[in-house]
Design a protein around this motif. Sequence first.
Motif, PDB file in Angstrom:
ATOM      1  N   ILE A 120       0.835  -1.196   0.000  1.00 53.08           N
ATOM      2  CA  ILE A 120       0.000   0.000   0.000  1.00 53.08           C
ATOM      3  C   ILE A 120       0.877   1.257   0.000  1.00 53.08           C
ATOM      4  O   ILE A 120       0.600   2.227  -0.711  1.00 53.08           O
ATOM      5  CB  ILE A 120      -0.972  -0.033   1.200  1.00 53.08           C
ATOM      6  N   TRP A 168      -7.830  -0.263  -0.342  1.00 55.39           N
ATOM      7  CA  TRP A 168      -8.384  -1.360   0.460  1.00 55.39           C
ATOM      8  C   TRP A 168      -9.450  -2.128  -0.310  1.00 55.39           C
ATOM      9  O   TRP A 168      -9.605  -3.331  -0.136  1.00 55.39           O
ATOM     10  CB  TRP A 168      -8.952  -0.831   1.775  1.00 55.39           C
ATOM     11  N   VAL A 171      -7.474  -4.363  -2.458  1.00 62.22           N
ATOM     12  CA  VAL A 171      -6.930  -5.499  -1.709  1.00 62.22           C
ATOM     13  C   VAL A 171      -7.962  -6.629  -1.714  1.00 62.22           C
ATOM     14  O   VAL A 171      -7.640  -7.793  -1.985  1.00 62.22           O
ATOM     15  CB  VAL A 171      -6.569  -5.107  -0.258  1.00 62.22           C
ATOM     16  N   MET A 251     -12.874   3.025   3.933  1.00 57.83           N
ATOM     17  CA  MET A 251     -11.850   2.343   4.720  1.00 57.83           C
ATOM     18  C   MET A 251     -12.464   1.546   5.864  1.00 57.83           C
ATOM     19  O   MET A 251     -12.042   0.423   6.145  1.00 57.83           O
ATOM     20  CB  MET A 251     -10.845   3.347   5.263  1.00 57.83           C
ATOM     21  N   ALA A 255     -11.264  -2.107   4.908  1.00 55.07           N
ATOM     22  CA  ALA A 255     -10.021  -2.547   5.551  1.00 55.07           C
ATOM     23  C   ALA A 255     -10.261  -3.825   6.365  1.00 55.07           C
ATOM     24  O   ALA A 255      -9.586  -4.833   6.132  1.00 55.07           O
ATOM     25  CB  ALA A 255      -9.414  -1.432   6.401  1.00 55.07           C
ATOM     26  N   SER A 258     -11.241  -6.767   3.968  1.00 47.82           N
ATOM     27  CA  SER A 258     -10.134  -7.284   3.155  1.00 47.82           C
ATOM     28  C   SER A 258      -9.185  -8.135   3.983  1.00 47.82           C
ATOM     29  O   SER A 258      -8.725  -9.187   3.535  1.00 47.82           O
ATOM     30  CB  SER A 258      -9.353  -6.123   2.531  1.00 47.82           C
TER      31      SER A 258
END
Lengths: 269, 323
Positions: A120, A168, A171, A251, A255, A258
């Motif tokens: 990232i 994210w 991801v 996020m 986040a 993920s």
Amino acid sequence: MKPPRETTHHPRTSLLQGLQQTMTLAWRTLLQIRHNPWELGDFSIQPILFLLLFLFVFGGAIAGSTADYLRFVLPGVIVMNMVFVTVYVGHGLNTDLTKGMFDRLRALPIARWSPLAGRIIADLVKQAGSILLLLSVGALLGFRLETSISSLLLMVVLVLTVALAISWVMVLVGVLARDPEHVQLFGFTALFPITFISNVFVPVETMPGWVQALVNVNPVSLLADAARGLLVGGPVLQPALWSLLWALAIMAVFAPLSVWALNRRLSAQ
Amino acid sequence: MDPAINVQGLTKHFRETTALDDVSFWANPGTVLGLLGPNGAGKTTAVRVLATLLKADAGHASVGGYDVRTQAHLVRQRIGLTGQYASVDEKLTGRENLLLIGRLLGLSRRDARRRAQELLSEFSLEEAAGRAAKTYSGGMRRRLDLAASLIGRPSILFLDEPTTGLDPRARLDLWNLIRRLVADGTTVLLTTQYLEEADQLADDIVVLDRGRIIASGTPEQLKQHIGARTLAVQARQEQDVPAIAAMLADLTGGHAEVAGLTISVPAPDPGHLPALVRRLDASGISVNELMLRSASLDDVFLTLTGRHAEPTGAPTEQRESSA
Ligand SMILES: Nc1ncnc2c1ncn2[C@@H]1O[C@H](COP(=O)(O)OP(=O)(O)O)[C@@H](O)[C@H]1O
Ligand SMILES: [Mg+2]
């Protein structure tokens, strides 16, 4: 009988070591570009071509003159390019997962979070490079900063914050996709409508009412508006706050999702 | 002496598949343990559990005296892993791959560079060191992968089918590399589908089949049990088959396996071949084909399970239908 959970009272990596490992892994991701220069094209040549195309083909029709259109479109192209560059996070992660590199890293005594964090961070560096490049090309074409250097820096920080949030999502795509090609397919298919149903290329006032409603809540539009305000003047606070709110929401959802999906994939493989 | 690798009652399921079923084995420091088995036997699963990449459903495993589950970090500090599919960063050069691992292991820039250089020359990769790994041949990739596993001078090394897909020359080179490592005191767990490879390298062999251990021992013990060679005869006429089978059993003292017109038997002594020719001649039986070959994993499986070595999931009746 269930075996005991992993306990924490034994030596592990410190936070400082974890950060060093993250930087090493970020360096590795950036180093990849050196031997694969075509990758550079995707986040340098491609946005420049987009910029030139829109500027000289549609600029006159949309804004009356190319100079006026450049003021409008350059901040938008910066935002659009940021969105597409995030696909590399998913693409690279998936390559590591499918090619066994991720296992090699996981079998090393390094912080568990460093491979993801390194990727990232590398992405944010690429993003910053892309923004700088587009600003330079813009300057060559006649774009002038009409605010201040601190506004410009604020624009970079704002765009990078939203980039971090979208990373994210990528991801998750990288974890779920079968192979790197599917990451690109998914990623771009999802991102194309989001970037084009926005005010990146055309002012929202020219669109039919129901499209305007979509465009006005699209985070890409909000971020493009904030970037315009910060580079050439105009309202900043409201679009910037909305962009940040979007980033936080994305996020907050993606986040944890993920990380959960990644751990699930790793324990089933 | 505490074992370098100690596995007790390890069990792992993937949905309906039982990849490991109550598996126990150990390896003493400085020795090579060979995990021998066909595709799907559970070799990779065992390696992944031992390398802390996968959690077992039940059982215990320790590596270097540390529990793979509760002391994973300590285990990771002591192991090197070369997976079944060479896992290097294809977009980096050979040298950069080694530098990356060195830096991640906490070596200074200078030490990482020195260690990379050492391994590049030791593994004959100096010339290719500056090229991206995606341009490497299969053998070079394996060597780079192995070199990357050795950066931290691990005391315990896991090699998952390290020579699969290599040409005979590259295989011999890798065997020699492994022998050198073991001579320096490294403990190696090696998985393979080749009996010959396990025989060449391993001090102890564990034979896995569908997640279970079906035999274990030194190569000598296994070969004594199985026969290092197989004597096979293809009869010309079906009515001769029982007579030939009896003759082979009598000659070698082993159990003759019949599949269609082919009769095979483990043959501990190469002198059995001329003896067989004399006996066939004396009894006036003529045959299509006579063969003396090294025992294969398939022969091991025939002897131990009465089945051919097939990947899990393949029907076991296949032998009868193809006979
Ligand atoms: N991630 C997985 N998901 C489902 N089944 C798996 C997985 N990994 C392995 N298996 C199954 O477990 C068994 C053992 O596999 P593996 O350990 O890879 O065997 P080997 O390495 O000996 O070929 C096989 O039947 C395989 O299909
Ligand atoms: Mg395997």
